[in-house]
Design a protein around this motif. Structure first.
Motif, PDB file in Angstrom:
ATOM      1  N   LYS A 101       0.837  -1.204   0.000  1.00 31.81           N
ATOM      2  CA  LYS A 101       0.000   0.000   0.000  1.00 31.81           C
ATOM      3  C   LYS A 101       0.872   1.255   0.000  1.00 31.81           C
ATOM      4  N   LEU A 102       0.384   2.280  -0.678  1.00 28.40           N
ATOM      5  CA  LEU A 102       1.099   3.542  -0.777  1.00 28.40           C
ATOM      6  C   LEU A 102       1.330   4.148   0.606  1.00 28.40           C
ATOM      7  N   ILE A 103       2.546   4.664   0.837  1.00 23.47           N
ATOM      8  CA  ILE A 103       2.899   5.233   2.134  1.00 23.47           C
ATOM      9  C   ILE A 103       2.566   6.720   2.175  1.00 23.47           C
ATOM     10  N   ASP A 104       3.017   7.458   1.166  1.00 23.95           N
ATOM     11  CA  ASP A 104       2.779   8.896   1.083  1.00 23.95           C
ATOM     12  C   ASP A 104       2.093   9.230  -0.238  1.00 23.95           C
ATOM     13  N   VAL A 105       1.435  10.373  -0.280  1.00 28.90           N
ATOM     14  CA  VAL A 105       0.755  10.776  -1.514  1.00 28.90           C
ATOM     15  C   VAL A 105       1.729  10.814  -2.682  1.00 28.90           C
ATOM     16  N   THR A 106       1.231  10.432  -3.830  1.00 26.05           N
ATOM     17  CA  THR A 106       2.033  10.515  -5.054  1.00 26.05           C
ATOM     18  C   THR A 106       1.269  11.218  -6.169  1.00 26.05           C
ATOM     19  N   SER A 107      -0.027  11.474  -5.954  1.00 27.02           N
ATOM     20  CA  SER A 107      -0.807  12.191  -6.976  1.00 27.02           C
ATOM     21  C   SER A 107      -1.886  13.046  -6.310  1.00 27.02           C
ATOM     22  N   ALA A 108      -1.513  13.709  -5.230  1.00 26.05           N
ATOM     23  CA  ALA A 108      -2.465  14.584  -4.534  1.00 26.05           C
ATOM     24  C   ALA A 108      -2.969  15.667  -5.479  1.00 26.05           C
ATOM     25  N   CYS A 109      -4.263  15.967  -5.421  1.00 20.92           N
ATOM     26  CA  CYS A 109      -4.839  16.959  -6.328  1.00 20.92           C
ATOM     27  C   CYS A 109      -6.215  17.394  -5.817  1.00 20.92           C
ATOM     28  N   GLY A 110      -6.813  18.347  -6.530  1.00 24.09           N
ATOM     29  CA  GLY A 110      -8.200  18.733  -6.336  1.00 24.09           C
ATOM     30  C   GLY A 110      -8.637  19.051  -4.927  1.00 24.09           C
TER      31      GLY A 110
END
Length: 574
Positions: A101-110
């Motif tokens: 599972k992803l640890i930190d954001v990689t495509s935060a948006c909106g």
């Protein structure tokens, strides 16, 4: 407009374009006070600590404080419900945890600040951030720290506001809605990565699961509080100007914003007295703030009125807005005198707003303004925000300010920043800077400029100044101008990760956590394009160095063909 360095406004039927700060990447929102919120793919949420338009753009000056804009106000941790293998560098332990599972954001948006009236009161003013790579929506509770600046904390521990198990659930934007609810836009695609930055790992993952299909499946979700009915939308097209004025008191920010815009667009000044009445009231700070800025939008505020408002309305945001508006009258003595009367010496934030406007009067009222600014600079010795507030409004006047300071300037952050601004103002223009290049190399330079504005500007900035929380500067970087261009070529081919020092300043996690993607496997680029952009950045932003040829890039590509991971600062020069 999040990823733009311009702002636009229609005044008397004409569009006015002004320089502003490039803040984020994908989406922008605002709270009741008008402070902006935004993010980039690797940073959950950022904000401005001051009103938009504060800290005028001085093209000679690069901010020394990190408290103006692009201020991080939350952690980057995420808690997906399912595995998130479909991300760049999903093979890395730093990207995914042991459960995949992803640890930190990689495509935060909106991002959106919820300002509706359907959810319970504790949700009002919360930030909601989209993370399509992890199939989730984050909720962040916003408060103020001891300095009056925004800070954020996650609403939940180890879980999220909304998560999905569907790998095609891609929330990319959210909006306050007419019915008081929250609307979420789901792009609903298997592929969301731009082709420029898709790694071979991610391409294989997409192909193995056939995630390229289906398309055209996007949808809009409405999130409603179960116990509350969605409000019936109002028909504002039938509202009179007087009714729109009353709507500035509506509990939903959606309608306040819309009424605000419509009133300015209508240009009806007959409602001025009604607006002034609302401004003078202390019972509804949000309505008062809207009414004040509607008056400003109608171009009917005066220095005398601003003085009256600032002395009678007790809300800090009203006071700060009045100071900011006074700066627009920077050729009028009456406005200058009123600004001096409204000064609050004991309040650092108020002093910054005061300086922001005062520096605009510097040219017209030099003799009166100069000693005041110097007194403040002396009081707040080496205060980064004060230094930025002073220099922001001094474009073209920096040298005069330094000379007037004389021996009293001292060895301060302010003086160093002023001298840097003066040096920047003397940098050669583009054509002068590339005079040493041959005709063929100049053609390469021009091609590199187009390449840079397509692939590089988002992270490194239009002027190579770097982007706070994203990427370090290219302007004046020893990595760029080093005659050993092989290092730079390696980085553009295979990327770079981890801490890096540029001109003695360390750019490192957690503030700078991005990995620069390499372009070796990018199907849209070739050795010629890479040579062009290397030539461009080595001879732009004040940099001056030799050109790089297609053949040289080809040799470096062949010599590093076995490279599979991004470089670190330590190993790239080996």
């Amino acid at each position: 407009c999040a990823n733009a360095d311009k702002r636009v406004k229609k005044i008397n039927g004409k569009w006015i374009i002004e320089k502003t700060r490039s803040r984020g990447q994908w989406g922008i929102s605002a709270d009741d006070a008008g402070h902006l919120y935004y993010n980039n793919n690797s940073v959950m949420l950022m904000t401005d600590n001051f009103l938009p338009g504060s800290f005028p753009i001085n093209e000679n000056h690069q901010s020394v404080s990190r408290k103006i804009s692009s201020v991080r106000i939350a952690d980057n941790k995420v808690y997906p419900r399912r595995k998130t293998l479909g991300v760049n560098r999903g093979y890395s332990n730093e990207t995914l945890d042991s459960a995949g599972k992803l640890i930190d954001v990689t495509s935060a948006c909106g991002p959106v600040i919820y300002r509706g009236d359907n959810f319970p009161e504790e949700f009002y003013g919360n930030a909601f951030v989209m993370e399509p790579a992890a199939y989730l929506v984050k909720r962040i509770i916003l408060n103020k720290d001891e300095n009056g600046f925004v800070k954020g904390k996650f609403a939940y521990t180890g879980k999220e506001f909304l998560t999905a198990t569907d790998e095609r659930f891609r929330p990319v934007n959210a909006f306050n809605s007419p019915d008081g609810c929250l609307y979420i836009i789901d792009m609903h695609r298997g592929i969301i990565q731009h082709t420029t930055y898709m790694t071979p790992y991610l391409r294989r993952h997409v192909d193995s699961l056939k995630l390229e299909r289906p398309i055209s499946m996007g949808r809009i979700y409405r999130l409603r509080w179960k116990e509350n009915d969605a409000a019936k939308p109002l028909q504002l097209s039938k509202y009179s100007s007087a009714q729109l004025v009353e709507l500035l008191k509506h509990p939903s920010g959606f309608y306040r914003d819309l009424a605000h815009r419509l009133l300015v667009e209508k240009g009806d000044t007959t409602i001025a007295n009604s607006l002034r009445t609302i401004v003078s009231e202390n019972s509804n700070p949000s309505a008062s703030l809207h009414a004040l800025w509607v008056l400003e939008g109608l171009n009917i505020v005066t220095p005398d009125f601003l003085y009256e408002v600032a002395t009678k309305n007790t809300d800090d945001k009203i006071y700060e807005s009045c100071l900011q508006m006074l700066g627009k009258f920077n050729k009028e003595r009456k406005a200058f005198e009123i600004l001096l009367l409204l000064r609050k010496k004991e309040n650092r934030i108020a002093e910054i707003y005061f300086l922001n406007s005062l520096s605009g009067f510097y040219k017209k009222f030099f003799k009166e303004t100069d000693p005041i600014i110097k007194e403040i600079a002396k009081t707040f010795t080496n205060d980064l925000l004060i230094a930025d507030a002073i220099i922001s409004g001094l474009q073209g006047m920096e040298n005069k300010f330094v000379k007037a300071a004389g021996e009293n300037a001292g060895d301060t952050i302010l003086l160093k920043a002023l001298n840097k601004a003066i040096a920047n103002s003397l940098l050669p223009k583009e054509q002068e800077n590339i005079a040493h290049l041959t005709k063929k190399e100049k053609q390469s330079f021009n091609g590199g400029k187009r390449f840079y504005n397509t692939y590089c500007v988002t992270c490194h900035g239009k002027e190579g100044e770097g982007m706070l929380n994203i990427a370090p500067p290219l302007a004046g970087s020893e990595w760029v101008t080093d005659e050993n261009f092989e290092t730079l070529a390696k980085i553009i081919l295979d990327g770079m990760t981890g801490p890096v020092s540029v001109n003695g300043i360390l750019y490192a996690p957690p503030a700078y956590a991005n990995t620069m993607p390499g372009l070796r496997d990018n199907i849209e680029t070739n050795n010629g394009g890479l040579a062009d952009v290397l030539t461009y950045i080595r001879n732009s932003f004040g940099n001056k160095a030799s050109a790089v040829s297609t053949e040289q890039v080809g040799k470096i590509r062949a010599a590093t063909a076995d490279k599979k991971q991004p470089y670190t600062a330590e190993d790239v020069k080996k």
